[in-house]
Design a protein around this motif. Structure first.
Motif, short mmCIF file in Angstrom:
data_model
loop_
_atom_site.label_atom_id
_atom_site.label_comp_id
_atom_site.label_asym_id
_atom_site.label_seq_id
_atom_site.Cartn_x
_atom_site.Cartn_y
_atom_site.Cartn_z
N LYS A 69 4.65 1.04 -10.85
CA LYS A 69 4.24 1.45 -12.19
C LYS A 69 2.84 0.90 -12.50
CE LYS A 69 6.74 -2.23 -14.52
NZ LYS A 69 7.78 -2.57 -15.44
N ALA A 70 2.16 1.58 -13.41
CA ALA A 70 0.79 1.19 -13.77
C ALA A 70 0.74 -0.25 -14.28
CB ALA A 70 0.25 2.14 -14.82
N HIS A 71 -0.31 -0.95 -13.88
CA HIS A 71 -0.52 -2.34 -14.27
C HIS A 71 -1.84 -2.38 -15.04
CE1 HIS A 71 -1.03 -6.71 -13.62
NE2 HIS A 71 0.29 -6.69 -13.59
N ALA A 72 -1.78 -2.68 -16.33
CA ALA A 72 -2.93 -2.54 -17.24
C ALA A 72 -4.21 -3.20 -16.73
CB ALA A 72 -2.58 -3.08 -18.63
N LEU A 82 0.85 -1.19 0.00
CA LEU A 82 0.00 0.00 0.00
C LEU A 82 0.88 1.23 0.00
CD1 LEU A 82 -2.70 -0.93 2.68
CD2 LEU A 82 -3.01 -0.82 0.20
N ALA A 83 0.59 2.17 -0.91
CA ALA A 83 1.33 3.42 -0.95
C ALA A 83 0.93 4.27 0.25
CB ALA A 83 1.02 4.17 -2.25
N GLY A 84 1.84 5.11 0.70
CA GLY A 84 1.55 6.01 1.81
C GLY A 84 2.76 6.22 2.68
N THR A 85 2.57 6.94 3.78
CA THR A 85 3.65 7.22 4.72
C THR A 85 3.62 6.17 5.83
OG1 THR A 85 3.52 9.58 4.25
CG2 THR A 85 4.62 8.93 6.28
N TYR A 86 4.75 5.55 6.06
CA TYR A 86 4.89 4.53 7.09
C TYR A 86 5.77 5.04 8.22
CZ TYR A 86 2.91 1.02 3.96
OH TYR A 86 2.06 0.31 3.15
N ASN A 87 5.44 4.68 9.43
CA ASN A 87 6.28 4.97 10.59
C ASN A 87 7.14 3.75 10.85
OD1 ASN A 87 5.22 7.55 11.21
ND2 ASN A 87 3.42 6.56 12.04
N VAL A 108 -8.93 8.09 -17.81
CA VAL A 108 -8.21 6.87 -17.51
C VAL A 108 -7.67 6.99 -16.09
CG1 VAL A 108 -6.27 5.36 -18.13
CG2 VAL A 108 -7.56 6.55 -19.92
N SER A 109 -8.00 6.03 -15.23
CA SER A 109 -7.46 5.97 -13.87
C SER A 109 -6.41 4.88 -13.84
CB SER A 109 -8.56 5.65 -12.86
OG SER A 109 -9.49 6.71 -12.81
N LEU A 110 -5.19 5.25 -13.44
CA LEU A 110 -4.08 4.30 -13.41
C LEU A 110 -3.89 3.75 -12.01
CD1 LEU A 110 -1.52 6.35 -15.54
CD2 LEU A 110 -3.11 4.58 -16.32
N PHE A 111 -3.67 2.44 -11.92
CA PHE A 111 -3.43 1.77 -10.65
C PHE A 111 -2.28 0.80 -10.82
CE2 PHE A 111 -7.88 2.96 -10.69
CZ PHE A 111 -8.06 3.50 -9.43
N ASP A 112 -1.51 0.57 -9.75
CA ASP A 112 -0.45 -0.43 -9.81
C ASP A 112 -1.04 -1.82 -9.55
OD1 ASP A 112 -0.72 -0.68 -7.02
OD2 ASP A 112 1.13 0.38 -6.58
N LYS A 113 -0.22 -2.84 -9.56
CA LYS A 113 -0.73 -4.21 -9.41
C LYS A 113 -1.32 -4.48 -8.03
CE LYS A 113 3.64 -6.50 -8.35
NZ LYS A 113 4.56 -7.55 -8.80
N PHE A 114 -1.09 -3.57 -7.07
CA PHE A 114 -1.65 -3.73 -5.72
C PHE A 114 -2.91 -2.89 -5.53
CE2 PHE A 114 2.97 -4.29 -5.41
CZ PHE A 114 3.01 -5.61 -5.02
N GLY A 115 -3.31 -2.13 -6.58
CA GLY A 115 -4.52 -1.30 -6.50
C GLY A 115 -4.28 0.12 -6.02
N ASN A 116 -3.02 0.53 -5.87
CA ASN A 116 -2.70 1.91 -5.48
C ASN A 116 -2.81 2.83 -6.67
OD1 ASN A 116 -1.73 1.46 -2.66
ND2 ASN A 116 -0.24 0.19 -3.72
N ALA A 117 -3.41 4.00 -6.47
CA ALA A 117 -3.54 4.98 -7.55
C ALA A 117 -2.22 5.67 -7.78
CB ALA A 117 -4.60 6.00 -7.21
#
Length: 109
Positions: free
Chosen positions: A74-77, A38-43, A100-109
């Motif tokens: 990177k975007a996953h088609a 998951l994209a985001g800020t981690y502690n 077009v909404s781009l997402f990676d293979k984990f579903g992150n925008a």
């Protein structure tokens, strides 16, 4: 022995912890690996059992957790979406639009 905690809060405030492993390199120095999806800020909190927290190099006396920012891959088609009126029909000579909404293979925008 190192105690490592890597986590972030989701949109509902629930804490999501990453599974991490600690190993020794060829010189006997510990290194930590983890696989965020998951994209985001981690502690990040690292401590030596019985010795206290390890701070970021040059980080002063703060007891706050270290932060790392995980970016989307990177975007996953197969995860991407296209939508809008231009996807349904178009007229010759007239502007047609769609999104077009781009997402990676984990579903992150």
């Amino acid at each position: 022995e190192l105690d490592v905690s890597v986590g972030r809060c989701d949109e509902n405030g629930a804490v999501l912890q990453l599974e991490c492993s600690v190993a020794l390199d060829q010189f006997g120095c510990p290194f930590v690996t983890c696989l965020p999806t998951l994209a985001g800020t981690y502690n990040v909190s690292v401590s030596i059992k019985g010795k206290g927290k390890i701070r970021e190099k040059g980080g002063g006396e703060s007891e706050d957790a270290l932060e790392i920012v995980v970016m989307s891959a990177k975007a996953h088609a197969s995860q991407c979406k296209a939508y809008g009126a231009g996807m349904e029909k178009a007229i010759v000579g007239a502007l047609s639009e769609f999104h077009v909404s781009l997402f990676d293979k984990f579903g992150n925008a």
